[in-house]
Design a protein around this motif. Structure first.
Motif, PDB file in Angstrom:
ATOM      1  N   THR A 203       0.836  -1.194   0.000  1.00 38.00           N
ATOM      2  CA  THR A 203       0.000   0.000   0.000  1.00 38.00           C
ATOM      3  C   THR A 203       0.877   1.253   0.000  1.00 38.00           C
ATOM      4  N   PRO A 204       0.471   2.312  -0.679  1.00 38.46           N
ATOM      5  CA  PRO A 204       1.325   3.483  -0.861  1.00 38.46           C
ATOM      6  C   PRO A 204       1.804   4.208   0.407  1.00 38.46           C
ATOM      7  N   PRO A 205       1.008   4.296   1.497  1.00 41.77           N
ATOM      8  CA  PRO A 205       1.460   5.130   2.615  1.00 41.77           C
ATOM      9  C   PRO A 205       2.867   4.845   3.127  1.00 41.77           C
ATOM     10  N   SER A 206       3.276   3.586   3.123  1.00 44.14           N
ATOM     11  CA  SER A 206       4.591   3.258   3.684  1.00 44.14           C
ATOM     12  C   SER A 206       5.745   3.522   2.721  1.00 44.14           C
ATOM     13  N   VAL A 207       5.451   3.767   1.441  1.00 43.93           N
ATOM     14  CA  VAL A 207       6.544   3.935   0.477  1.00 43.93           C
ATOM     15  C   VAL A 207       6.483   5.229  -0.325  1.00 43.93           C
ATOM     16  N   ILE A 208       5.402   5.970  -0.241  1.00 48.08           N
ATOM     17  CA  ILE A 208       5.234   7.118  -1.136  1.00 48.08           C
ATOM     18  C   ILE A 208       6.318   8.175  -0.926  1.00 48.08           C
ATOM     19  N   GLY A 209       6.784   8.340   0.328  1.00 51.88           N
ATOM     20  CA  GLY A 209       7.854   9.296   0.588  1.00 51.88           C
ATOM     21  C   GLY A 209       9.162   8.862  -0.060  1.00 51.88           C
ATOM     22  N   HIS A 210       9.431   7.574  -0.038  1.00 51.36           N
ATOM     23  CA  HIS A 210      10.660   7.049  -0.639  1.00 51.36           C
ATOM     24  C   HIS A 210      10.592   7.113  -2.169  1.00 51.36           C
ATOM     25  N   ILE A 211       9.386   6.981  -2.712  1.00 56.01           N
ATOM     26  CA  ILE A 211       9.212   7.123  -4.161  1.00 56.01           C
ATOM     27  C   ILE A 211       9.486   8.564  -4.568  1.00 56.01           C
ATOM     28  N   ALA A 212       8.977   9.492  -3.775  1.00 57.52           N
ATOM     29  CA  ALA A 212       9.195  10.906  -4.077  1.00 57.52           C
ATOM     30  C   ALA A 212      10.675  11.273  -4.004  1.00 57.52           C
ATOM     31  N   SER A 213      11.408  10.629  -3.092  1.00 61.11           N
ATOM     32  CA  SER A 213      12.835  10.941  -2.913  1.00 61.11           C
ATOM     33  C   SER A 213      13.721  10.269  -3.955  1.00 61.11           C
ATOM     34  N   GLY A 214      13.171   9.288  -4.679  1.00 64.19           N
ATOM     35  CA  GLY A 214      13.950   8.589  -5.681  1.00 64.19           C
ATOM     36  C   GLY A 214      14.627   7.334  -5.180  1.00 64.19           C
ATOM     37  N   SER A 276     -13.350  13.767   8.241  1.00 59.85           N
ATOM     38  CA  SER A 276     -12.826  15.122   8.380  1.00 59.85           C
ATOM     39  C   SER A 276     -11.935  15.462   7.182  1.00 59.85           C
ATOM     40  N   GLU A 277     -11.888  16.727   6.850  1.00 61.53           N
ATOM     41  CA  GLU A 277     -11.094  17.178   5.701  1.00 61.53           C
ATOM     42  C   GLU A 277      -9.605  16.918   5.924  1.00 61.53           C
ATOM     43  N   SER A 278      -9.138  17.118   7.152  1.00 63.56           N
ATOM     44  CA  SER A 278      -7.709  16.943   7.423  1.00 63.56           C
ATOM     45  C   SER A 278      -7.286  15.490   7.253  1.00 63.56           C
ATOM     46  N   PHE A 279      -8.108  14.557   7.737  1.00 65.39           N
ATOM     47  CA  PHE A 279      -7.776  13.133   7.612  1.00 65.39           C
ATOM     48  C   PHE A 279      -7.810  12.714   6.149  1.00 65.39           C
ATOM     49  N   ARG A 280      -8.848  13.124   5.442  1.00 62.20           N
ATOM     50  CA  ARG A 280      -8.958  12.747   4.030  1.00 62.20           C
ATOM     51  C   ARG A 280      -7.777  13.289   3.228  1.00 62.20           C
ATOM     52  N   ARG A 281      -7.360  14.505   3.552  1.00 60.64           N
ATOM     53  CA  ARG A 281      -6.236  15.092   2.832  1.00 60.64           C
ATOM     54  C   ARG A 281      -4.947  14.303   3.098  1.00 60.64           C
ATOM     55  N   LYS A 282      -4.736  13.920   4.363  1.00 64.63           N
ATOM     56  CA  LYS A 282      -3.529  13.146   4.710  1.00 64.63           C
ATOM     57  C   LYS A 282      -3.520  11.785   4.026  1.00 64.63           C
ATOM     58  N   VAL A 283      -4.678  11.122   4.005  1.00 59.18           N
ATOM     59  CA  VAL A 283      -4.760   9.808   3.365  1.00 59.18           C
ATOM     60  C   VAL A 283      -4.556   9.937   1.857  1.00 59.18           C
ATOM     61  N   ASP A 284      -5.140  10.981   1.270  1.00 57.43           N
ATOM     62  CA  ASP A 284      -4.975  11.220  -0.164  1.00 57.43           C
ATOM     63  C   ASP A 284      -3.501  11.433  -0.504  1.00 57.43           C
ATOM     64  N   GLU A 285      -2.811  12.169   0.354  1.00 54.32           N
ATOM     65  CA  GLU A 285      -1.383  12.414   0.138  1.00 54.32           C
ATOM     66  C   GLU A 285      -0.571  11.122   0.212  1.00 54.32           C
TER      67      GLU A 285
END
Length: 321
Positions: A203-214, A276-285
């Motif tokens: 699932t993306p949450p655990s790796v999306i930051g590493h994908i962004a960093s290359g 909540s908008e804040s939670f949805r935004r964090k999950v979307d990110e």
């Protein structure tokens, strides 16, 4: 004991239970996570725990208990006192996959737990180490066919959906692959970054930051459409793997016989958080989708998922080890 005494004892027990539910929570709550820190289940537990403890007025402790493909942490909650002070943030691969993979497990997804609320659904992303010389699924498969031993893919444990996803990909692509299980996503991610394994379908949450960093590359998103947070990552179908769709979900469960008033209160507060908008935004990110289901809907969904994943596991002849 006379009939009158039995009736009085029953009445007193009901009063005590109601009183306990009315005063809940009066002390800290523990969220048990059956995976290591830094994985998607751990991230989701902390994203829910922070606003939930403010809403309930009591601290919520996130307790990671990885091992045995999620069975250690899951069983701990199944055996916990049903008083609302020990909860499970559960990953779908464990809850609906393990019963078919491990016939001897000491917990039942339906008999030992009460569903509280779903919080997130997430298609997977095919992530490869930044050191892998492939920029597309076509190039990855070609690289794997030339590599001695084929591709080495990580999972959060034998029988996890990541394991199943790898086996399904190997069959569909006719690509030799070697499964490397870990005690959760965190250790798997560390080895993927280091180049000790080639691929991790998660699932993306655990790796999306590493994908962004290359440090990792995302070659495919296993949903039916691209995710707004990863617009350049093709779907499996677009990447040349039509029909290869894998989705996980994350939900809160309580031990069976937890007072219904407590479950209802928990579910209502979690709904406010998830919507909540804040939670949805964090999950979307994080490349996923905030999704609420109440206790009844989640219970029905679990039954459907148990039947569905059992068929997938049998059809693919997937074994836990």
């Amino acid at each position: 004991m006379t009939t009158i005494h039995r009736l009085l004892a029953t009445a007193l027990a009901l009063v005590a239970t109601a009183a306990g539910a009315d005063t809940w929570p009066s002390r800290p709550i523990t969220f048990i996570v059956p995976t290591a820190p830094a994985g998607s289940t751990d991230i989701m537990a902390r994203m829910v725990a922070d606003p939930l403890q403010r809403a309930l007025g009591q601290p919520i402790v996130v307790d990671n208990r990885p091992g045995a493909s999620g069975n250690i942490g899951t069983e701990a909650v199944a055996r916990a006192a049903p008083d609302g002070y020990t909860l499970l943030m559960q990953y779908s691969g464990y809850h609906v996959g393990n019963p078919a993979l491990f016939p001897q497990i000491k917990w039942s997804p339906t008999k030992d737990f009460l569903p509280v609320a779903m919080v997130m659904r997430a298609p997977h992303v095919v992530a490869v180490s930044g050191k892998v010389p492939a920029g597309s699924m076509k190039e990855l498969i070609a690289y794997g066919r030339k590599k001695e031993g084929g591709l080495f893919y990580a999972s959060a444990g034998n029988g996890s959906i990541q394991h199943i996803a790898g086996e399904l990909l190997a069959r569909q692509s006719k690509q030799p692959m070697t499964h490397v299980p870990y005690k959760g996503s965190g250790p798997a991610i560390n080895d993927l970054i280091a180049g000790n394994v080639d691929m991790f379908i998660t699932t993306p949450p655990s790796v999306i930051g590493h994908i962004a960093s290359g440090r990792m590359k995302a070659l495919a998103y296993t949903g039916s459409k691209r995710h707004p947070s990863m617009p350049d990552v093709p779907t499996s179908a677009e990447a040349g793997l039509p029909g290869y769709e894998v989705e996980s979900w994350f939900a809160v469960f309580a031990p069976a016989k937890t007072p219904p008033e407590v479950v209802a209160k928990l579910s209502a507060e979690i709904r406010k958080i998830v919507e909540s908008e804040s939670f949805r935004r964090k999950v979307d990110e994080q490349g996923a989708f905030a999704t609420y289901m109440d206790s009844a809907a989640l219970g029905r969904f679990v039954e459907q998922e148990l039947a569905s994943w059992s068929k997938v596991i049998r059809a693919a002849d997937i074994k836990p080890a």
